[in-house]
Design a protein around this motif. Structure first.
Motif, PDB file in Angstrom:
ATOM      1  N   ASN A  31     -49.817  34.353 -43.204  1.00  0.00           N
ATOM      2  CA  ASN A  31     -50.637  32.834 -42.191  1.00  0.00           C
ATOM      3  C   ASN A  31     -50.521  33.534 -40.885  1.00  0.00           C
ATOM      4  O   ASN A  31     -49.543  33.676 -40.195  1.00  0.00           O
ATOM      5  CB  ASN A  31     -48.797  31.923 -42.544  1.00  0.00           C
ATOM      6  CG  ASN A  31     -49.600  31.269 -43.826  1.00  0.00           C
ATOM      7  OD1 ASN A  31     -48.704  32.254 -44.714  1.00  0.00           O
ATOM      8  ND2 ASN A  31     -49.647  30.567 -44.056  1.00  0.00           N
ATOM      9  N   GLN A  33     -52.436  31.935 -37.598  1.00  0.00           N
ATOM     10  CA  GLN A  33     -53.424  30.827 -36.858  1.00  0.00           C
ATOM     11  C   GLN A  33     -54.073  32.149 -36.325  1.00  0.00           C
ATOM     12  O   GLN A  33     -53.552  32.365 -34.700  1.00  0.00           O
ATOM     13  CB  GLN A  33     -52.306  29.924 -36.686  1.00  0.00           C
ATOM     14  CG  GLN A  33     -51.257  30.060 -34.870  1.00  0.00           C
ATOM     15  CD  GLN A  33     -50.989  28.679 -34.972  1.00  0.00           C
ATOM     16  OE1 GLN A  33     -50.263  28.177 -35.740  1.00  0.00           O
ATOM     17  NE2 GLN A  33     -50.798  28.414 -33.354  1.00  0.00           N
ATOM     18  N   ALA A 107     -55.158  35.154 -45.846  1.00  0.00           N
ATOM     19  CA  ALA A 107     -56.087  33.781 -45.260  1.00  0.00           C
ATOM     20  C   ALA A 107     -57.174  33.985 -45.011  1.00  0.00           C
ATOM     21  O   ALA A 107     -57.733  32.873 -44.566  1.00  0.00           O
ATOM     22  CB  ALA A 107     -55.228  35.043 -43.865  1.00  0.00           C
ATOM     23  N   GLU A 174     -51.147  29.321 -52.330  1.00  0.00           N
ATOM     24  CA  GLU A 174     -49.764  28.289 -51.970  1.00  0.00           C
ATOM     25  C   GLU A 174     -48.487  28.199 -52.593  1.00  0.00           C
ATOM     26  O   GLU A 174     -46.920  27.665 -52.364  1.00  0.00           O
ATOM     27  CB  GLU A 174     -50.288  26.924 -51.697  1.00  0.00           C
ATOM     28  CG  GLU A 174     -50.194  26.391 -50.545  1.00  0.00           C
ATOM     29  CD  GLU A 174     -50.480  26.401 -49.179  1.00  0.00           C
ATOM     30  OE1 GLU A 174     -49.836  27.256 -49.018  1.00  0.00           O
ATOM     31  OE2 GLU A 174     -52.539  26.965 -48.840  1.00  0.00           O
TER      32      GLU A 174
ATOM     33  N   SER B 114     -51.280  22.801 -46.986  1.00  0.00           N
ATOM     34  CA  SER B 114     -51.402  23.990 -46.373  1.00  0.00           C
ATOM     35  C   SER B 114     -50.487  24.029 -45.259  1.00  0.00           C
ATOM     36  O   SER B 114     -49.917  24.865 -44.305  1.00  0.00           O
ATOM     37  CB  SER B 114     -53.002  24.343 -45.557  1.00  0.00           C
ATOM     38  OG  SER B 114     -52.338  22.700 -45.040  1.00  0.00           O
ATOM     39  N   GLU B 117     -45.037  28.042 -45.722  1.00  0.00           N
ATOM     40  CA  GLU B 117     -44.454  28.696 -44.798  1.00  0.00           C
ATOM     41  C   GLU B 117     -43.659  27.797 -44.097  1.00  0.00           C
ATOM     42  O   GLU B 117     -43.463  28.372 -42.705  1.00  0.00           O
ATOM     43  CB  GLU B 117     -44.976  29.795 -43.946  1.00  0.00           C
ATOM     44  CG  GLU B 117     -46.494  30.098 -44.998  1.00  0.00           C
ATOM     45  CD  GLU B 117     -45.848  30.852 -45.861  1.00  0.00           C
ATOM     46  OE1 GLU B 117     -45.002  31.462 -46.455  1.00  0.00           O
ATOM     47  OE2 GLU B 117     -46.603  30.042 -47.128  1.00  0.00           O
TER      48      GLU B 117
END
Lengths: 203, 203
Positions: A31, A33, A107, A174, B114, B117
């Motif tokens: 993950n 961003q 990702a 997920e 989404s 985490e």
DNA sequence: GCGCTTAAGTAGTCACTGTCAACAATGTAT
DNA sequence: ATACATTGTTGACAGTGACTACTTAAGCGC
């Protein structure tokens, strides 16, 4: 990467470098961003340099997604057996390759399917995405020609396949496909069901 | 909303107000990149006020996602016919309700899957998510008891159903299920294939 | 070699975000 | 009433995408 003083002023091939760096980071962190500045930092370049090669953050994202789709398609093609004995022998390996691609590059996979709303680039992106759909389409078309699949509009069946593998991939990424709820090999079970729904009744 | 001077200092029920505002905004804009400040602004409150009720942006997101899962589950239950004549009569409406929920609330649906985490909250979230899986599980269990489904570990079949509807929903949201490539009613076609794979051979 | 254009970097700025600490207003228990 | 906990507010901080103006290096004809 290297000292600032002995590095040449011009990177030489920054466009490629930016893309590779971004891909590396996508690969490393499940993950992450996405931030342009971090990519630039890690590529050893100032924060605005990438803008000389990409008009926009979205443009870079779209490019990465396209690369991802190309990889996915290639890995599906590679997984397709040369001399399939049955429909299942052809569909199952490809499906496994699909899900494996997603879980190996979570990702990137997520990026590929959430790049949405990029106006212009979106068109090309959709083309690439539909290319993976075509892989399924082709397998089924051949299967139908060989008589092992019901005569039915094949697009819907291919959509079923795509939806299934895409959904399983997302759920797996997920962490929702926990074995104690869902069995040990949910993909195999799902594929069995799907294939048996595809096959002609007479066997 | 109202003038700053006649509004009482304390909002009264800001926690709920923040959630509702956020849901409204998710409902309005298909692609809204979630910002706490905008929620606060729209709720008519200062930008840091929400922090008195949520430790974190992620915490609010998790809460919204949980609400989404509850809605989804409720809408699936509502779609389930009381007196199903066949397995298909039970599975198809529920699947349609599932996809409809996703395409009607694309932003919320995306958020639900989404939010990943979130350490602690993630556990509760997964529980809620798996509750929708249980809806499918129960239908299939009854179907198997009635003898209309093959005797096979039922979890894998439910996973197939979930994967299929989740995948179709995501693809639909992303605009990838274009009719000219995929047929006019891809979900129906996919469901037919799935149901026929589930059914016992003898009919 | 020499000056010119120009591509490819740089630094600095802007509005915006999430988060936090300090402060103010309100309600509540004693 | 008075102390206190709750729930707001303001103001700051670093980090972000995007944009601009400036600087540097490279390639070019001559």
């Amino acid at each position: 990467m290297q000292d600032a003083h002995n590095r040449p002023y011009h990177h030489g091939d920054l466009r490629r470098a930016v893309i590779e760096t971004a891909l590396d980071m996508l690969r490393e962190e499940k993950n992450w961003q996405f931030t342009l500045r971090e990519v630039a930092r890690r590529a050893g370049v100032s924060h605005a340099a990438p803008y000389k090669h990409f008009p926009d953050k979205a443009a870079l994202l779209a490019e990465l997604a396209m690369i991802g789709f190309d990889w996915l398609r290639a890995s599906l093609s590679a997984a397709k057996p040369k001399a399939p004995k049955s429909l299942r022998d052809e569909i199952a390996p490809v499906a496994h390759a699909y899900v494996a691609f997603g879980t190996d590059n979570p990702a990137l996979y997520r990026l590929m399917f959430s790049a949405g709303e990029e106006k212009a680039a979106g068109m090309h992106l959709n083309e690439r995405a539909l290319a993976v759909f075509d892989v399924a389409l082709e397998i089924l078309r051949r299967g139908q020609a060989a008589g092992s699949i019901r005569k039915r509009p094949i697009e819907g069946q291919a959509a079923a396949w795509w939806g299934l593998v895409h959904g399983m991939t997302m759920l797996a990424i997920e962490g929702l496909l926990v074995p104690e709820k869902v069995g040990s090999a949910p993909l195999d079970a799902a594929l069995s069901t799907l294939v048996e729904g595809l096959e002609t009744l007479a066997t």
